[in-house]
Design a protein around this motif. Structure first.
Motif, PDB file in Angstrom:
ATOM      1  N   ILE A 204       0.416   5.709   4.207  1.00 41.97           N
ATOM      2  CA  ILE A 204       0.173   4.818   5.342  1.00 41.97           C
ATOM      3  C   ILE A 204      -1.244   5.070   5.823  1.00 41.97           C
ATOM      4  O   ILE A 204      -1.648   6.215   6.027  1.00 41.97           O
ATOM      5  N   LYS A 205      -1.980   3.986   5.998  1.00 40.48           N
ATOM      6  CA  LYS A 205      -3.352   4.074   6.515  1.00 40.48           C
ATOM      7  C   LYS A 205      -3.349   3.561   7.946  1.00 40.48           C
ATOM      8  O   LYS A 205      -3.122   2.388   8.200  1.00 40.48           O
ATOM      9  N   GLN A 206      -3.561   4.468   8.902  1.00 36.49           N
ATOM     10  CA  GLN A 206      -3.662   4.109  10.310  1.00 36.49           C
ATOM     11  C   GLN A 206      -5.137   3.995  10.659  1.00 36.49           C
ATOM     12  O   GLN A 206      -5.865   4.984  10.628  1.00 36.49           O
ATOM     13  N   THR A 207      -5.582   2.782  10.967  1.00 36.54           N
ATOM     14  CA  THR A 207      -6.960   2.564  11.389  1.00 36.54           C
ATOM     15  C   THR A 207      -6.923   2.242  12.875  1.00 36.54           C
ATOM     16  O   THR A 207      -6.317   1.251  13.283  1.00 36.54           O
ATOM     17  N   PHE A 208      -7.535   3.099  13.682  1.00 38.59           N
ATOM     18  CA  PHE A 208      -7.392   3.009  15.133  1.00 38.59           C
ATOM     19  C   PHE A 208      -7.937   1.703  15.700  1.00 38.59           C
ATOM     20  O   PHE A 208      -7.371   1.160  16.644  1.00 38.59           O
ATOM     21  N   GLY A 209      -8.989   1.156  15.131  1.00 33.14           N
ATOM     22  CA  GLY A 209      -9.604  -0.062  15.656  1.00 33.14           C
ATOM     23  C   GLY A 209      -8.991  -1.358  15.143  1.00 33.14           C
ATOM     24  O   GLY A 209      -9.364  -2.436  15.581  1.00 33.14           O
ATOM     25  N   GLN A 210      -8.051  -1.256  14.209  1.00 34.24           N
ATOM     26  CA  GLN A 210      -7.394  -2.455  13.675  1.00 34.24           C
ATOM     27  C   GLN A 210      -5.963  -2.085  13.287  1.00 34.24           C
ATOM     28  O   GLN A 210      -5.589  -0.926  13.327  1.00 34.24           O
ATOM     29  N   ASP A 211      -5.150  -3.045  12.948  1.00 33.84           N
ATOM     30  CA  ASP A 211      -3.761  -2.838  12.523  1.00 33.84           C
ATOM     31  C   ASP A 211      -2.902  -2.181  13.598  1.00 33.84           C
ATOM     32  O   ASP A 211      -1.824  -1.670  13.308  1.00 33.84           O
ATOM     33  N   GLN A 212      -3.384  -2.164  14.835  1.00 36.94           N
ATOM     34  CA  GLN A 212      -2.588  -1.682  15.951  1.00 36.94           C
ATOM     35  C   GLN A 212      -3.227  -2.193  17.239  1.00 36.94           C
ATOM     36  O   GLN A 212      -4.394  -2.530  17.270  1.00 36.94           O
ATOM     37  N   ARG A 213      -2.403  -2.272  18.289  1.00 39.06           N
ATOM     38  CA  ARG A 213      -2.927  -2.698  19.585  1.00 39.06           C
ATOM     39  C   ARG A 213      -2.160  -1.964  20.685  1.00 39.06           C
ATOM     40  O   ARG A 213      -1.041  -1.487  20.468  1.00 39.06           O
ATOM     41  N   SER A 214      -2.744  -1.904  21.828  1.00 38.50           N
ATOM     42  CA  SER A 214      -2.126  -1.219  22.955  1.00 38.50           C
ATOM     43  C   SER A 214      -0.988  -2.055  23.519  1.00 38.50           C
ATOM     44  O   SER A 214      -1.101  -3.274  23.659  1.00 38.50           O
ATOM     45  N   GLY A 215       0.096  -1.373  23.834  1.00 36.89           N
ATOM     46  CA  GLY A 215       1.222  -2.030  24.496  1.00 36.89           C
ATOM     47  C   GLY A 215       1.354  -1.547  25.925  1.00 36.89           C
ATOM     48  O   GLY A 215       2.387  -1.697  26.548  1.00 36.89           O
ATOM     49  N   GLY A 216       0.314  -0.927  26.439  1.00 34.32           N
ATOM     50  CA  GLY A 216       0.323  -0.342  27.781  1.00 34.32           C
ATOM     51  C   GLY A 216      -0.119   1.101  27.689  1.00 34.32           C
ATOM     52  O   GLY A 216      -0.551   1.577  26.643  1.00 34.32           O
ATOM     53  N   THR A 217      -0.003   1.804  28.778  1.00 37.11           N
ATOM     54  CA  THR A 217      -0.417   3.202  28.813  1.00 37.11           C
ATOM     55  C   THR A 217       0.405   4.016  27.831  1.00 37.11           C
ATOM     56  O   THR A 217       1.628   4.029  27.891  1.00 37.11           O
ATOM     57  N   ASP A 218      -0.268   4.672  26.893  1.00 38.36           N
ATOM     58  CA  ASP A 218       0.353   5.570  25.915  1.00 38.36           C
ATOM     59  C   ASP A 218       1.369   4.901  24.991  1.00 38.36           C
ATOM     60  O   ASP A 218       2.275   5.553  24.482  1.00 38.36           O
ATOM     61  N   ILE A 219       1.234   3.594  24.757  1.00 34.83           N
ATOM     62  CA  ILE A 219       2.094   2.877  23.808  1.00 34.83           C
ATOM     63  C   ILE A 219       1.197   2.132  22.825  1.00 34.83           C
ATOM     64  O   ILE A 219       0.262   1.444  23.229  1.00 34.83           O
ATOM     65  N   VAL A 220       1.478   2.287  21.543  1.00 40.02           N
ATOM     66  CA  VAL A 220       0.728   1.581  20.507  1.00 40.02           C
ATOM     67  C   VAL A 220       1.707   0.746  19.694  1.00 40.02           C
ATOM     68  O   VAL A 220       2.736   1.245  19.236  1.00 40.02           O
ATOM     69  N   ILE A 221       1.392  -0.532  19.538  1.00 40.19           N
ATOM     70  CA  ILE A 221       2.152  -1.439  18.688  1.00 40.19           C
ATOM     71  C   ILE A 221       1.439  -1.447  17.340  1.00 40.19           C
ATOM     72  O   ILE A 221       0.244  -1.735  17.277  1.00 40.19           O
ATOM     73  N   MET A 222       2.174  -1.109  16.282  1.00 41.56           N
ATOM     74  CA  MET A 222       1.495  -0.880  15.004  1.00 41.56           C
ATOM     75  C   MET A 222       1.931  -1.849  13.913  1.00 41.56           C
ATOM     76  O   MET A 222       3.046  -2.358  13.917  1.00 41.56           O
ATOM     77  N   ASN A 223       1.002  -2.052  13.010  1.00 43.84           N
ATOM     78  CA  ASN A 223       1.213  -2.839  11.801  1.00 43.84           C
ATOM     79  C   ASN A 223       0.356  -2.196  10.709  1.00 43.84           C
ATOM     80  O   ASN A 223      -0.557  -2.798  10.162  1.00 43.84           O
ATOM     81  N   TRP A 224       0.655  -0.914  10.408  1.00 45.81           N
ATOM     82  CA  TRP A 224      -0.160  -0.110   9.508  1.00 45.81           C
ATOM     83  C   TRP A 224       0.156  -0.447   8.059  1.00 45.81           C
ATOM     84  O   TRP A 224       1.323  -0.523   7.671  1.00 45.81           O
ATOM     85  N   PRO A 225      -0.850  -0.602   7.206  1.00 46.09           N
ATOM     86  CA  PRO A 225      -0.606  -0.883   5.789  1.00 46.09           C
ATOM     87  C   PRO A 225       0.061   0.296   5.073  1.00 46.09           C
ATOM     88  O   PRO A 225      -0.276   1.452   5.318  1.00 46.09           O
ATOM     89  N   ILE A 226       1.011  -0.036   4.199  1.00 45.25           N
ATOM     90  CA  ILE A 226       1.627   0.938   3.299  1.00 45.25           C
ATOM     91  C   ILE A 226       0.973   0.736   1.940  1.00 45.25           C
ATOM     92  O   ILE A 226       0.951  -0.381   1.419  1.00 45.25           O
ATOM     93  N   LYS A 227       0.458   1.806   1.371  1.00 45.84           N
ATOM     94  CA  LYS A 227      -0.286   1.742   0.104  1.00 45.84           C
ATOM     95  C   LYS A 227       0.461   2.497  -0.987  1.00 45.84           C
ATOM     96  O   LYS A 227       1.208   3.433  -0.707  1.00 45.84           O
ATOM     97  N   ASP A 228       0.221   2.110  -2.237  1.00 49.55           N
ATOM     98  CA  ASP A 228       0.860   2.794  -3.368  1.00 49.55           C
ATOM     99  C   ASP A 228       0.033   3.956  -3.902  1.00 49.55           C
ATOM    100  O   ASP A 228       0.407   4.603  -4.873  1.00 49.55           O
ATOM    101  N   GLY A 229      -1.094   4.235  -3.265  1.00 48.74           N
ATOM    102  CA  GLY A 229      -1.943   5.352  -3.659  1.00 48.74           C
ATOM    103  C   GLY A 229      -2.865   5.731  -2.523  1.00 48.74           C
ATOM    104  O   GLY A 229      -2.981   5.017  -1.529  1.00 48.74           O
ATOM    105  N   PRO A 230      -3.577   6.856  -2.672  1.00 49.02           N
ATOM    106  CA  PRO A 230      -4.420   7.340  -1.584  1.00 49.02           C
ATOM    107  C   PRO A 230      -5.822   6.735  -1.531  1.00 49.02           C
ATOM    108  O   PRO A 230      -6.468   6.762  -0.495  1.00 49.02           O
TER     109      PRO A 230
END
Length: 163
Positions: A23-49
């Protein structure tokens, strides 16, 4: 009045999935804030590193920093597979994660269900944060789950329809 039906016993095939994904978590994309201390995520799942790895799905859900005194985030997500062997299937996952400098970036998530070819999944995902900087984090996922193939669960419905 309580009504229920009993059908003849049919063994469900129990298969095992053992694989490594990323899973590649990119803080500036593929996620957004849902309020204080909540992150709504859509992180890509990859078949390799590496950079040439294929995106085979997305980890979609929420992560929240529930206890300000501890460095862990509570994560609830569906790993939705869009390509490859399990396209159209998902795993329901829950657990804690932190950063690479806590527990050496290692932890474990519970697999509490699945859909499609991964119906009735149960197991664990051992993760290791293999890369982390100010822009992103990469999780290596060692997945070990038992599941019942979709065909076996559909056969149960066919049994109940027979006279």
């Amino acid at each position: 009045m309580l009504a229920f039906s009993i059908s003849r016993a049919t063994p469900l095939d129990d298969n095992v999935l053992q694989t490594i994904l990323y899973i590649k978590q990119t803080f500036g994309q593929d996620q957004r804030s849902g309020g204080t201390d909540i992150v709504i995520m859509n992180w890509p799942i990859k078949d390799g590193p590496g950079a040439n790895a294929n995106t085979i799905g997305h980890a979609q859900g929420l992560t929240t920093h529930a206890d300000q005194a501890k460095p862990f985030w509570v994560t609830m997500m569906d790993m939705v597979f869009e390509d490859g062997r399990f396209a159209g299937s998902s795993l329901e996952v829950m657990g804690l994660h932190s950063s690479k400098n806590v527990n050496n970036g290692q932890g474990q998530w519970s697999v509490m269900g699945g859909t499609g070819q991964l119906t009735m999944a149960r197991g664990v995902i051992n993760y290791n944060i293999t890369q982390e900087d100010s822009a992103s984090r990469t999780f290596e996922l060692c997945i070990y789950v038992h599941y019942t193939p979709l065909e076996a669960t559909q056969a149960l419905c066919d049994i109940d329809r027979k006279p």
